[in-house]
Design a protein around this motif. Structure first.
Motif, PDB file in Angstrom:
ATOM      1  N   MET A   1       0.852  -1.193   0.000  1.00  0.00           N
ATOM      2  CA  MET A   1       0.000   0.000   0.000  1.00  0.00           C
ATOM      3  C   MET A   1       0.885   1.239   0.000  1.00  0.00           C
ATOM      4  SD  MET A   1      -3.073  -1.071   2.588  1.00  0.00           S
ATOM      5  CE  MET A   1      -1.974  -1.549   3.897  1.00  0.00           C
ATOM      6  N   THR A   2       0.410   2.300  -0.552  1.00  0.00           N
ATOM      7  CA  THR A   2       1.205   3.512  -0.678  1.00  0.00           C
ATOM      8  C   THR A   2       0.474   4.693  -0.073  1.00  0.00           C
ATOM      9  OG1 THR A   2       0.264   3.972  -2.853  1.00  0.00           O
ATOM     10  CG2 THR A   2       2.304   2.684  -2.796  1.00  0.00           C
ATOM     11  N   THR A   3       1.258   5.741   0.185  1.00  0.00           N
ATOM     12  CA  THR A   3       0.697   6.975   0.706  1.00  0.00           C
ATOM     13  C   THR A   3       0.746   8.036  -0.379  1.00  0.00           C
ATOM     14  OG1 THR A   3       1.394   6.466   2.939  1.00  0.00           O
ATOM     15  CG2 THR A   3       0.984   8.774   2.441  1.00  0.00           C
ATOM     16  N   ALA A   4      -0.363   8.664  -0.656  1.00  0.00           N
ATOM     17  CA  ALA A   4      -0.408   9.715  -1.664  1.00  0.00           C
ATOM     18  C   ALA A   4       0.226  10.979  -1.115  1.00  0.00           C
ATOM     19  CB  ALA A   4      -1.863   9.995  -2.055  1.00  0.00           C
ATOM     20  N   LEU A   5       1.200  11.531  -1.840  1.00  0.00           N
ATOM     21  CA  LEU A   5       1.899  12.735  -1.398  1.00  0.00           C
ATOM     22  C   LEU A   5       1.481  13.904  -2.275  1.00  0.00           C
ATOM     23  CD1 LEU A   5       5.467  11.278  -0.784  1.00  0.00           C
ATOM     24  CD2 LEU A   5       3.614  11.586   0.846  1.00  0.00           C
ATOM     25  N   ARG A   6       0.897  14.920  -1.664  1.00  0.00           N
ATOM     26  CA  ARG A   6       0.407  16.057  -2.428  1.00  0.00           C
ATOM     27  C   ARG A   6       1.553  16.955  -2.861  1.00  0.00           C
ATOM     28  NH1 ARG A   6      -3.927  19.278   0.683  1.00  0.00           N
ATOM     29  NH2 ARG A   6      -5.139  17.431   0.153  1.00  0.00           N
ATOM     30  N   THR A   7       2.664  16.927  -2.163  1.00  0.00           N
ATOM     31  CA  THR A   7       3.770  17.807  -2.482  1.00  0.00           C
ATOM     32  C   THR A   7       5.070  17.052  -2.379  1.00  0.00           C
ATOM     33  OG1 THR A   7       4.871  19.881  -1.885  1.00  0.00           O
ATOM     34  CG2 THR A   7       3.976  18.578  -0.090  1.00  0.00           C
ATOM     35  N   VAL A   8       5.996  17.375  -3.266  1.00  0.00           N
ATOM     36  CA  VAL A   8       7.322  16.772  -3.192  1.00  0.00           C
ATOM     37  C   VAL A   8       8.125  17.594  -2.197  1.00  0.00           C
ATOM     38  CG1 VAL A   8       9.397  16.180  -4.463  1.00  0.00           C
ATOM     39  CG2 VAL A   8       7.157  15.965  -5.566  1.00  0.00           C
ATOM     40  N   HIS A   9       8.410  17.039  -1.066  1.00  0.00           N
ATOM     41  CA  HIS A   9       9.096  17.753   0.008  1.00  0.00           C
ATOM     42  C   HIS A   9      10.017  16.771   0.710  1.00  0.00           C
ATOM     43  CE1 HIS A   9       9.758  19.897   3.772  1.00  0.00           C
ATOM     44  NE2 HIS A   9       9.336  20.988   3.161  1.00  0.00           N
ATOM     45  N   PRO A  10      11.212  17.205   1.111  1.00  0.00           N
ATOM     46  CA  PRO A  10      12.132  16.261   1.754  1.00  0.00           C
ATOM     47  C   PRO A  10      11.558  15.597   3.000  1.00  0.00           C
ATOM     48  CG  PRO A  10      12.961  18.538   1.849  1.00  0.00           C
ATOM     49  CD  PRO A  10      11.835  18.521   0.891  1.00  0.00           C
ATOM     50  N   ALA A  11      10.767  16.321   3.798  1.00  0.00           N
ATOM     51  CA  ALA A  11      10.164  15.707   4.984  1.00  0.00           C
ATOM     52  C   ALA A  11       9.127  14.667   4.588  1.00  0.00           C
ATOM     53  CB  ALA A  11       9.535  16.776   5.875  1.00  0.00           C
ATOM     54  N   ALA A  12       8.377  14.932   3.512  1.00  0.00           N
ATOM     55  CA  ALA A  12       7.410  13.945   3.041  1.00  0.00           C
ATOM     56  C   ALA A  12       8.115  12.699   2.530  1.00  0.00           C
ATOM     57  CB  ALA A  12       6.547  14.557   1.936  1.00  0.00           C
ATOM     58  N   ALA A  13       9.262  12.883   1.886  1.00  0.00           N
ATOM     59  CA  ALA A  13      10.032  11.728   1.423  1.00  0.00           C
ATOM     60  C   ALA A  13      10.524  10.898   2.606  1.00  0.00           C
ATOM     61  CB  ALA A  13      11.212  12.201   0.573  1.00  0.00           C
ATOM     62  N   LEU A  14      10.968  11.570   3.676  1.00  0.00           N
ATOM     63  CA  LEU A  14      11.377  10.844   4.877  1.00  0.00           C
ATOM     64  C   LEU A  14      10.199  10.083   5.476  1.00  0.00           C
ATOM     65  CD1 LEU A  14      13.662  13.505   6.607  1.00  0.00           C
ATOM     66  CD2 LEU A  14      14.390  11.366   5.545  1.00  0.00           C
ATOM     67  N   ALA A  15       9.036  10.726   5.524  1.00  0.00           N
ATOM     68  CA  ALA A  15       7.851  10.050   6.049  1.00  0.00           C
ATOM     69  C   ALA A  15       7.541   8.804   5.233  1.00  0.00           C
ATOM     70  CB  ALA A  15       6.658  11.004   6.040  1.00  0.00           C
ATOM     71  N   ARG A  16       7.678   8.904   3.935  1.00  0.00           N
ATOM     72  CA  ARG A  16       7.402   7.753   3.074  1.00  0.00           C
ATOM     73  C   ARG A  16       8.358   6.610   3.405  1.00  0.00           C
ATOM     74  NH1 ARG A  16       6.973   9.222  -3.018  1.00  0.00           N
ATOM     75  NH2 ARG A  16       9.074   9.993  -2.583  1.00  0.00           N
ATOM     76  N   GLU A  17       9.626   6.937   3.704  1.00  0.00           N
ATOM     77  CA  GLU A  17      10.577   5.895   4.087  1.00  0.00           C
ATOM     78  C   GLU A  17      10.172   5.256   5.422  1.00  0.00           C
ATOM     79  OE1 GLU A  17      13.366   4.583   2.507  1.00  0.00           O
ATOM     80  OE2 GLU A  17      12.407   5.623   0.837  1.00  0.00           O
ATOM     81  N   HIS A  18       9.776   6.092   6.396  1.00  0.00           N
ATOM     82  CA  HIS A  18       9.355   5.547   7.688  1.00  0.00           C
ATOM     83  C   HIS A  18       8.123   4.662   7.556  1.00  0.00           C
ATOM     84  CE1 HIS A  18      12.304   8.232   9.146  1.00  0.00           C
ATOM     85  NE2 HIS A  18      11.553   9.295   9.346  1.00  0.00           N
ATOM     86  N   LEU A  19       7.285   4.966   6.563  1.00  0.00           N
ATOM     87  CA  LEU A  19       5.996   4.265   6.413  1.00  0.00           C
ATOM     88  C   LEU A  19       6.050   3.139   5.392  1.00  0.00           C
ATOM     89  CD1 LEU A  19       3.693   7.403   6.323  1.00  0.00           C
ATOM     90  CD2 LEU A  19       3.761   5.686   8.134  1.00  0.00           C
ATOM     91  N   ARG A  20       7.223   2.794   4.958  1.00  0.00           N
ATOM     92  CA  ARG A  20       7.332   1.792   3.896  1.00  0.00           C
ATOM     93  C   ARG A  20       6.565   0.528   4.285  1.00  0.00           C
ATOM     94  NH1 ARG A  20      13.228   0.667   1.771  1.00  0.00           N
ATOM     95  NH2 ARG A  20      12.932   2.834   1.112  1.00  0.00           N
ATOM     96  N   GLY A  21       5.575   0.185   3.477  1.00  0.00           N
ATOM     97  CA  GLY A  21       4.755  -0.987   3.743  1.00  0.00           C
ATOM     98  C   GLY A  21       3.618  -0.758   4.718  1.00  0.00           C
ATOM     99  N   LEU A  22       3.491   0.496   5.230  1.00  0.00           N
ATOM    100  CA  LEU A  22       2.469   0.752   6.255  1.00  0.00           C
ATOM    101  C   LEU A  22       1.401   1.738   5.817  1.00  0.00           C
ATOM    102  CD1 LEU A  22       4.826   1.141   9.349  1.00  0.00           C
ATOM    103  CD2 LEU A  22       3.455  -0.847   8.755  1.00  0.00           C
ATOM    104  N   GLY A  23       1.581   2.443   4.692  1.00  0.00           N
ATOM    105  CA  GLY A  23       0.636   3.476   4.296  1.00  0.00           C
ATOM    106  C   GLY A  23      -0.696   2.908   3.838  1.00  0.00           C
ATOM    107  N   SER A  24      -1.691   3.784   3.667  1.00  0.00           N
ATOM    108  CA  SER A  24      -3.002   3.296   3.231  1.00  0.00           C
ATOM    109  C   SER A  24      -3.766   4.364   2.456  1.00  0.00           C
ATOM    110  CB  SER A  24      -3.814   2.847   4.439  1.00  0.00           C
ATOM    111  OG  SER A  24      -3.998   3.922   5.318  1.00  0.00           O
TER     112      SER A  24
END
Length: 529
Positions: A1-24
């Motif tokens: 599952m993935t997390t939709a990111l409205r903006t390309v931002h370094p903090a959002a990219a970090l969040a995506r790494e922390h959430l790998r496999g956990l987003g919805s």
């Protein structure tokens, strides 16, 4: 599952790494300024405006930026927390910002005691054979034994204890020069021997790998926890019991409370020794309290009764204490199947069965973070801003939220050391802010303005050269900003040229009173919808 990111931002990219496999599919938005009314366009300006430069630079008497993207790292963890809270509580979107992350990280200093006005240099110490190292003890008697063992002058060791023990609250540690001199005349092995004799942890600078942010292990039971009826408080209805001290553990509970959970603190008879201080209030406001003596059979039985009606239990006890009290994860899962049990420590398992004290500065020293936060060419030295305590508490809360979204019993292990893995490598374009007649001004790493036709002017030189270059480039005038001009004048000239500069905050009281920060002050750092 993935997390939709409205903006390309370094903090959002970090969040995506922390959430790998956990987003919805949660819609996540991260920006620089959020509700802060200031032209914040990068990490450097956020550190300047939101007090990080000031706190980190207190020990030097001037604002100094951290040479890592610390506010962005904190925002990445906050963003991941927001996504998981949204998943748990039924929200569809979450928004946060790097500025709100920075304000959270300095919140304990906004209301804390003022630093002492005495001369002296902070740790680390340097031995005769060139080893740089940190000391840690929480007991005055151990401090005295250590320094007497190495032959330090009695007046100096007595005078040094107060700034040493207060450094967590003040972000300065002016130790008498005689203490540094004493250790500089002895080999590192002598300091280690004195530490063993005095009960003081002696920790050399190193580069210990951080490992995963947290480790999750299943516990018995599952939970049919209800979705919160209030989207803005996705954990409403959850009960958290915490038995924590200092910053890391209380901050984890603070995050869960801001997300809507009811938090109950277990404190020793007479209350937490820090109760009544402004710093304590910043981390524990809004929590209920019960006093229990966990060293007694009755106190531990009462704690089990509290946990039997809770969803989450958090502690940051010393290694082995939970097992000796029979309050470990398996013990409490037996009385509350489906419990999320979070153990926050200093080192995790990285330092063996008899680790040194696991507090902020020694973890910075041994993890390599003490080198990363300093500019290239400077010797390693931990920041006296408690950066791993803050990240450690946030990572612990992130692990709890991960467990909650599983809706099964889960043990979460995190540490200050593991939290250092949330910070990326050192920036190479380090520079200090520009000194003005009445303060300091910061300009972004790369300034873009209409005079350049929308192109980017790279600013990688020293501060004075950067501003001089940008001023000349933007045709602001014949002279570069300097210490002869006021902050307002420099900002006005840069604004006229389209350069988004900010004044460096050097009085944290401004964060509580300045209208620019009003919408971000005393409020959770997320918006849910």
């Amino acid at each position: 599952m993935t997390t939709a990111l409205r903006t390309v931002h370094p903090a959002a990219a970090l969040a995506r790494e922390h959430l790998r496999g956990l987003g919805s599919g949660i819609d996540l938005t991260v920006d620089w300024a959020g509700p802060v009314e200031s032209p914040l366009v990068d990490e450097y300006l956020v550190q300047a405006a939101c007090g990080i430069m000031h706190v980190h630079g207190r020990a030097r008497g001037e604002p100094v930026p951290l040479a890592v993207d610390y506010a962005t790292a904190v925002a990445g963890v906050l963003a991941a927390q927001g996504v998981l809270a949204a998943v748990f509580g039924g929200a569809r979107a979450v928004r946060t910002s790097v500025a709100q992350a920075a304000l959270l990280s300095v919140g304990q200093y906004v209301v804390s005691e003022q630093p002492p006005e005495i001369d002296g240099d902070p740790p680390p110490f340097v031995s005769a054979d060139g080893v740089r190292f940190e000391l840690e003890t929480l007991r005055a008697e151990d401090w005295q034994r250590f320094w007497r063992h190495v032959g330090a002058p009695e007046p100096a060791l007595r005078r040094g204890w107060d700034p040493f023990v207060r450094r967590f609250a003040t972000a300065v540690c002016p130790l008498p020069a005689a203490l540094h001199d004493t250790l500089s005349r002895q080999p590192f092995a002598a300091a280690v021997a004195a530490g063993r004799a005095g009960g003081v942890s002696v920790v050399p600078m190193a580069n210990v790998p951080a490992g995963p942010l947290w480790a999750l292990r299943p516990l018995p039971g599952s939970s049919a926890r209800c979705v919160s009826p209030d989207v803005s408080a996705p954990l409403r209805g959850l009960r958290v019991v915490e038995a924590t001290r200092r910053v890391q553990g209380p901050l984890a509970g603070h995050v869960l409370r801001m997300l809507g959970a009811d938090v109950l603190r277990i404190e020793p008879p007479g209350g937490d020794p820090a109760r009544g201080t402004a710093r304590f209030a910043a981390l524990n406001a809004g929590k209920a309290v019960v006093e229990l003596d966990l060293a007694t059979t009755g106190g531990r039985a009462a704690a089990r009764e509290l946990v039997a009606n809770a969803d989450v239990f958090v502690h940051n006890w010393a290694p082995g204490r939970a097992e000796s009290w029979r309050l470990d994860a398996t013990d409490l899962a037996a009385v509350r199947p489906g419990l999320v049990y979070a153990a926050a420590s200093g080192w995790g398992s990285a330092m063996g069965e008899d680790p040194p004290l696991g507090t902020d500065y020694v973890v910075q020293a041994h993890s390599g973070l003490a080198a990363a936060v300093r500019p290239p060419g400077e010797p390693p030295a931990p920041s006296l801003m408690t950066i791993t305590d803050v990240l450690g508490g946030l990572v612990c809360a992130l692990g709890v939220l991960t467990g909650l979204t599983r809706r099964t019993g889960t043990r979460v292990d995190s540490s200050l050391l593991s939290a250092t893995g949330a910070i990326s490598g050192r920036r190479r374009d380090f520079r200090r802010p520009l000194r003005t007649a009445d303060g300091y001004v910061a300009i972004p790493r790369a300034a873009t303005g209409p005079a350049l036709g929308g192109t980017t002017a790279s600013c990688r030189e020293s501060t004075e050269a950067v501003v001089g270059h940008c001023v000349a480039f933007y045709h602001i005038g014949e002279h570069s900003p300097s210490a002869a001009e006021s902050t307002d004048d420099v900002l006005a000239r840069l604004a006229e040229a389209g350069v988004p500069a900010v004044a460096v905050t050097t009085d944290l009281g401004i964060l509580a009173t300045d209208p620019r920060f009003a919408a971000a002050h005393h409020r959770p750092p997320w918006e849910f919808s």
